[in-house]
Design a protein around this motif. Structure first.
Motif, PDB file in Angstrom:
ATOM      1  N   GLU A  36      46.249  26.116  32.343  1.00  0.00           N
ATOM      2  CA  GLU A  36      47.569  25.728  31.830  1.00  0.00           C
ATOM      3  C   GLU A  36      48.471  26.947  31.671  1.00  0.00           C
ATOM      4  O   GLU A  36      49.643  26.905  32.034  1.00  0.00           O
ATOM      5  CB  GLU A  36      47.438  25.037  30.477  1.00  0.00           C
ATOM      6  CG  GLU A  36      46.933  23.624  30.545  1.00  0.00           C
ATOM      7  CD  GLU A  36      46.854  22.988  29.158  1.00  0.00           C
ATOM      8  OE1 GLU A  36      47.436  23.540  28.192  1.00  0.00           O
ATOM      9  OE2 GLU A  36      46.222  21.946  29.053  1.00  0.00           O
ATOM     10  N   ASP A  37      47.925  28.025  31.098  1.00  0.00           N
ATOM     11  CA  ASP A  37      48.713  29.237  30.884  1.00  0.00           C
ATOM     12  C   ASP A  37      49.159  29.847  32.208  1.00  0.00           C
ATOM     13  O   ASP A  37      50.296  30.300  32.336  1.00  0.00           O
ATOM     14  CB  ASP A  37      47.918  30.267  30.077  1.00  0.00           C
ATOM     15  CG  ASP A  37      47.588  29.787  28.685  1.00  0.00           C
ATOM     16  OD1 ASP A  37      48.291  28.908  28.166  1.00  0.00           O
ATOM     17  OD2 ASP A  37      46.599  30.284  28.117  1.00  0.00           O
ATOM     18  N   LEU A  62      51.002  37.395  32.246  1.00  0.00           N
ATOM     19  CA  LEU A  62      50.137  36.481  31.485  1.00  0.00           C
ATOM     20  C   LEU A  62      49.757  37.041  30.119  1.00  0.00           C
ATOM     21  O   LEU A  62      49.012  36.407  29.376  1.00  0.00           O
ATOM     22  CB  LEU A  62      48.884  36.162  32.297  1.00  0.00           C
ATOM     23  CG  LEU A  62      49.115  35.363  33.572  1.00  0.00           C
ATOM     24  CD1 LEU A  62      47.844  35.291  34.390  1.00  0.00           C
ATOM     25  CD2 LEU A  62      49.618  33.961  33.237  1.00  0.00           C
ATOM     26  N   GLU A  64      51.825  27.645  33.873  1.00  0.00           N
ATOM     27  CA  GLU A  64      53.093  27.730  33.147  1.00  0.00           C
ATOM     28  C   GLU A  64      53.913  28.930  33.645  1.00  0.00           C
ATOM     29  O   GLU A  64      55.130  28.868  33.753  1.00  0.00           O
ATOM     30  CB  GLU A  64      52.824  27.878  31.650  1.00  0.00           C
ATOM     31  CG  GLU A  64      54.055  27.827  30.789  1.00  0.00           C
ATOM     32  CD  GLU A  64      53.709  27.857  29.312  1.00  0.00           C
ATOM     33  OE1 GLU A  64      54.240  28.744  28.623  1.00  0.00           O
ATOM     34  OE2 GLU A  64      52.894  27.031  28.877  1.00  0.00           O
TER      35      GLU A  64
END
Length: 84
Positions: A76-77, A49, A80
């Motif tokens: 969201e990160d 991340l 993903e």
């Protein structure tokens, strides 16, 4: 955000290997001894991340394959990188 993961310690290499029962499955190149796998998990998630290790905390499942991490990042990160 909290993220539930399934871990498999003792793997050849540390990697995200798909999903297991709706949770990201993470194979860890560390034994489940003296917290080594937990440390490897935090280190791996933070690296994937692009966060400092201090932004990832193991909050439950210290002695289990099902673990919950608290991550200081946007949902969201995280999805993903670890969602499928």
């Amino acid at each position: 955000m909290k993220l539930s993961v399934y871990v498999q310690p003792g793997a050849k290499k540390t990697e995200h290997s798909g999903m297991h029962d709706g949770r990201p499955k993470i194979r860890l190149n560390a034994p489940p001894v003296d917290g080594a796998a937990n440390d490897e998990l935090v280190k791996f998630v933070a690296k994937r991340l692009k966060l400092p290790k201090s932004s990832v905390k193991l909050v439950s499942g210290h002695a289990s394959r099902l673990k919950t991490l608290e991550i200081d990042a946007d949902e969201e990160d995280i999805m993903e990188v670890f969602g499928e």
